[in-house]
Design a protein around this motif. Structure first.
Motif, PDB file in Angstrom:
ATOM      1  N   TYR A  87      13.554  69.629  70.906  1.00  8.86           N
ATOM      2  CA  TYR A  87      12.763  68.423  70.715  1.00  8.86           C
ATOM      3  C   TYR A  87      12.662  67.624  72.010  1.00  8.86           C
ATOM      4  O   TYR A  87      11.599  67.111  72.351  1.00  8.86           O
ATOM      5  N   GLY A 101      10.389  68.563  64.983  1.00  6.97           N
ATOM      6  CA  GLY A 101      10.945  67.251  64.655  1.00  6.97           C
ATOM      7  C   GLY A 101      11.391  67.196  63.210  1.00  6.97           C
ATOM      8  O   GLY A 101      12.428  66.614  62.888  1.00  6.97           O
ATOM      9  N   MET A 156      14.504  59.491  64.677  1.00  2.40           N
ATOM     10  CA  MET A 156      13.305  60.177  64.225  1.00  2.40           C
ATOM     11  C   MET A 156      12.407  59.241  63.430  1.00  2.40           C
ATOM     12  O   MET A 156      11.194  59.383  63.434  1.00  2.40           O
ATOM     13  N   LYS A 170      10.752  57.375  66.125  1.00  5.65           N
ATOM     14  CA  LYS A 170       9.803  58.236  66.813  1.00  5.65           C
ATOM     15  C   LYS A 170       8.458  58.231  66.088  1.00  5.65           C
ATOM     16  O   LYS A 170       7.402  58.135  66.700  1.00  5.65           O
TER      17      LYS A 170
END
Lengths: 310, 501
Positions: B288, B243, B431, B434
């Protein structure tokens, strides 16, 4: 999820406000809508004073209550309700509410009243007489070695209260763990078998929330260890169940999370960190080398500028 | 030394003059930072109660920022080091920017932890009473190691360029010349210096890779070493590392496109660089997605009650909008945006033949997407009684997305750089989300819930203080990065001309 939360919140509001039934006087409905959120259902008190209490109603006459309601005590969080003060209620509605409050106390006007006995405060609502309750709790091991908790609920005159729900709980560092509920039988006994043997936080509380004509009560005891320790051999298969180990918090000696770090992993860890930093050191020494070389270079230039330009 | 072409003048341009726009930009950043400083002052004065953090959710967007910035920091090191070690020549104009991202992201990310503390004055307790067995202490060690290493790794290849600045920018203000003179360490480019420099850079390039990997692994272990649902996972180490590289590449792409535009570096940063990095981004995206699938499938299969609660929060509950926006908009969509233009060839004739149909079809697809994605009914899990509805919903969203992509294809082919940049913006946003989604839903679902707590203790909404400080963190990052690019050449001069020579 969001709808659940909304429903939950609505339920909270509804429960706390306890909407009045249709056959209630108009004041009851108004009170439930506008006042109960702060003053509690039937004015029993909550965030704001108990204006439905005998004490309050005995001390204040209708005009004073209406006046207080209409004007409010804005600085202390009591809104002004009168339309003339920018509130939501007409004078008639306020009068309805005051009438409703007055009915709660069954006292027509302030004046010398019979002081209620502390044990059994007089309550307005109709036929059944209001009673305080008290609770006692005992414990004893059963044949399986489990502790059996018996909470006994009775009135102050010693008569048992049956058919009431008693909730058992255990206070822990993380909050209260609900153990379950039980109904009182004809002798006023609510029984709960402890399915677990907590190592710490062994205080058990039994609570009776109270009912319309019954006051609330609670009892607490410290759980004893059963005389018969449960061991795997004693269990027949019918009673087999999973449970948490007696001392779940202690990690085996030498494991990674014991108070003193085990030697080998610590050493390895230290070696790796040391290795990285000493490599850094080496690189820094190269940087120093570059700097020294630059200095020498400069000195040569100063000493022999001719030679260089030639 | 190499003092030649006018090509390099463009690299020195930003170091020599400041436009009004530059000052305005800095002023805006400073204003945001000042506002954030005020927010932090409020937090220090009144305590963490001014944030949304409570008994259940004790980590919120501060920790999200922490993980996000540490993730971004992988841009530099990993990417520049890996490309250097593998000898990818096209890396040369990119490395400096990437390495600078690393240093500044770390300088912003690290302190987020202190900001997250209610009593920052007790920071030293972490050292005094820290236990070597605690991942938090590992984190401290690995992040300091990483900052030191990446500073060196940024600095070493800059020495020759600093010397170049020293020699060339003789009319710069005295303080600037002092900095150039001091930092360039009397670099003359003689054989010994070159030898030492190359040795140093080579060592650092190799060493920084495991250090960088360790840093993000340890960050993941802060979560993974607990027994909490959604965190206690063996995949977390590699998941976080991938990530981090993923968002790091996206961050470099953004920096590249901005510098290219503002400093007019078209000669250095060509379409090729964007395409290569875009491909790397695609690869990381796919890995990912694979990790994400693996993670949630394993969790779902276990049927552990606490895990189920987290999954429920993500897939159909409070966090579902964020979760699906992230998956579809931040992972899947960029994957297609990056892959499709390379895979599908549309004849120009066909694209031109349907001038009216395309926008109409695009609007239709958008409408389908909007209706299906945002119709409120589907969001609650209890409506799954209509068993077909969720399936229909997901299918039509996918079809609509696919249709949109298809229609956008000619545009994407015509503007490859823009497409890649849009994809990397999506990736960066996703991200960040996330990290939020890793942290907060788990905290909503403890294994031993506190019973009877007030609603707001168990739920989290970031307050203005948190948002302000977050904005301030980003502004500080951009500010540092901008000032850096105004002090030093953002493209390694000696490395790019070494290649040309």
């Amino acid at each position: 999820m969001r709808w659940m939360i909304v429903v939950f919140l609505m339920a909270l509001v509804i429960l706390s406000v306890q909407p009045a039934r249709a056959d209630d006087p108009p004041g009851a409905k108004l009170f439930a809508t506008y006042c109960a959120a702060c003053h509690g259902a039937a004015g029993k008190g909550g965030a704001a004073p108990a204006i439905g209490s005998d004490a309050y109603l005995t001390a204040n006459d209708n005009a004073a209550i209406a006046q207080a309601t209409g004007d409010g005590v804005v600085a202390k969080g009591m809104p002004a309700w009168s339309k003339s003060k920018g509130g939501a209620l007409t004078d008639d509605q306020i009068a309805d509410i005051v009438a409703y409050l007055r009915a709660l106390a069954q006292t027509t006007a302030p004046g010398p009243a019979v002081a209620p006995t502390p044990a059994q405060p007089a309550r307005s609502s109709a036929n059944a007489e209001y009673a305080q309750t008290r609770m006692t709790m005992t414990q004893s091991p059963n044949a399986d070695g489990e502790m059996v908790l018996v909470a006994t609920l009775e009135k102050f005159d010693g008569s048992p209260v049956s058919g009431m729900v008693v909730a058992f709980s255990r206070a822990t560092t993380f909050g209260t763990v609900d153990l379950g509920t039980a109904k009182t039988d004809s002798r006023g006994n609510a029984t709960l078998v402890m399915r677990e043997q907590p190592e710490r936080a062994r205080y058990i509380t039994a609570t009776f929330k109270g009912a319309k004509t019954l006051g609330s009560s609670a009892a607490m005891l410290a759980l004893e260890k059963p005389a018969v320790a449960i061991s795997a051999g004693d269990l027949n298969t019918a009673g087999v169940r999973l449970s948490i180990d007696e001392e779940p918090l202690l990690a085996p000696e030498g494991s990674l999370i014991t108070p003193n770090p085990p030697l080998l992993p610590t050493l390895l860890f230290g070696l790796v960190v040391l290795g990285v930093w000493s490599t850094y050191g080496y690189v820094v020494s190269q940087v120093v080398g570059i700097w020294k070389s630059g200095r020498d270079h400069q000195r040569e230039n100063v000493l022999a500028p001719k030679a260089r330009s030639a | 030394m190499f003092r030649q072409s006018s090509r390099e003048d463009v690299l020195f341009q930003p170091l020599q003059s400041n436009s009004v726009r530059f000052y305005a930009f800095i002023a805006i950043l400073l204003a945001v930072i000042a506002w954030a400083a005020y927010a932090y002052f409020v937090q220090l004065r009144d305590g963490l109660v001014v944030t949304g953090l409570r008994d259940y959710v004790f980590w919120g967007i501060y920790m999200t920022n922490f993980v996000f910035f540490i993730g971004i920091s992988h841009a530099g090191t990993l990417i520049s080091a890996i490309l250097r070690v593998t000898g990818a020549e096209w890396r040369r104009p990119i490395t400096r920017m990437a390495e600078a991202i690393t240093v500044f992201a770390l300088l912003i990310g690290g302190p987020m932890i202190i900001i997250d503390m209610g009593r920052p004055d007790r920071l030293l307790n972490l050292l005094q009473s820290g236990r070597l067995q605690s991942p938090i202490l590992w984190d401290l060690i690995s992040i300091t190691t990483y900052i030191a290493g990446s500073l060196m790794y940024l600095y070493l290849p800059m020495i020759p360029d600093l010397a170049e600045c020293r020699d060339r920018l003789t009319d710069a203000p005295a303080w600037k010349r002092f900095i150039y003179r001091t930092l360039s360490l009397g670099w003359r480019g003689n054989a010994e210096q070159k030898h030492r420099l190359e040795k140093g850079v080579a060592i650092m390039a190799v060493l920084i890779i495991p250090v960088a990997v360790s840093v993000h692994t340890v960050v993941s272990w802060i979560f993974g070493m607990t027994l909490r649902p959604g965190w206690h996972s063996t995949i977390f180490g590699p998941y976080f590392v991938v990530g981090a590289i993923f968002s790091g590449i996206a961050a470099i792409l953004l920096a590249m496109v901005i510098f290219r535009r503002v400093y007019r570096l078209e000669a250095y940063l060509t379409e090729k660089h964007f395409r290569y990095l875009g491909l790397l981004l695609l690869v990381m995206d796919i890995i990912y997605i694979y990790f994400t699938l693996s993670e949630y499938l394993t969790m779902a299969y276990g049927n552990d009650a606490a895990d189920q609660r987290v999954m429920q929060l993500l897939f159909g509950g409070d966090f579902a909008p964020v979760f699906w926006a992230m998956i579809l908009g931040g992972f899947v969509l960029p994957a297609f945006m990056l892959a499709l233009p390379n895979l599908v060839k549309i004849p120009a004739r066909q694209a031109a033949a349907t001038p009216l149909l395309r926008p109409l079809a695009a609007m239709g697809a958008l409408a389908v997407f909007a209706v299906m994605a945002f119709s409120p009914t589907g969001a609650s899990a209890d409506l799954q009684v209509v068993a077909l509805w969720p399936l229909l919903r997901i299918l039509s969203i996918l079809v609509a997305l696919a249709g949109l992509l298809w229609l956008a294809l000619p545009v994407m082919r015509a503007h490859p750089i823009a497409t890649i940049v849009v994809a990397s913006i999506l990736v960066n946003v996703a991200m960040w989300l996330k990290r939020y989604i890793i942290i907060v839903p788990t905290l909503y679902s403890p294994r031993v819930p506190i019973q009877g707590v007030p609603w707001e203790w168990a739920h989290y909404t970031p307050t203005w203080v948190e948002w302000s400080i977050t904005a301030g963190a980003f502004a500080t990052f951009i500010l540092l990065y901008t000032l850096f690019s105004k002090m030093f050449p953002v493209i390694s001069i000696w490395e790019t001309s070494e290649r040309d020579a």
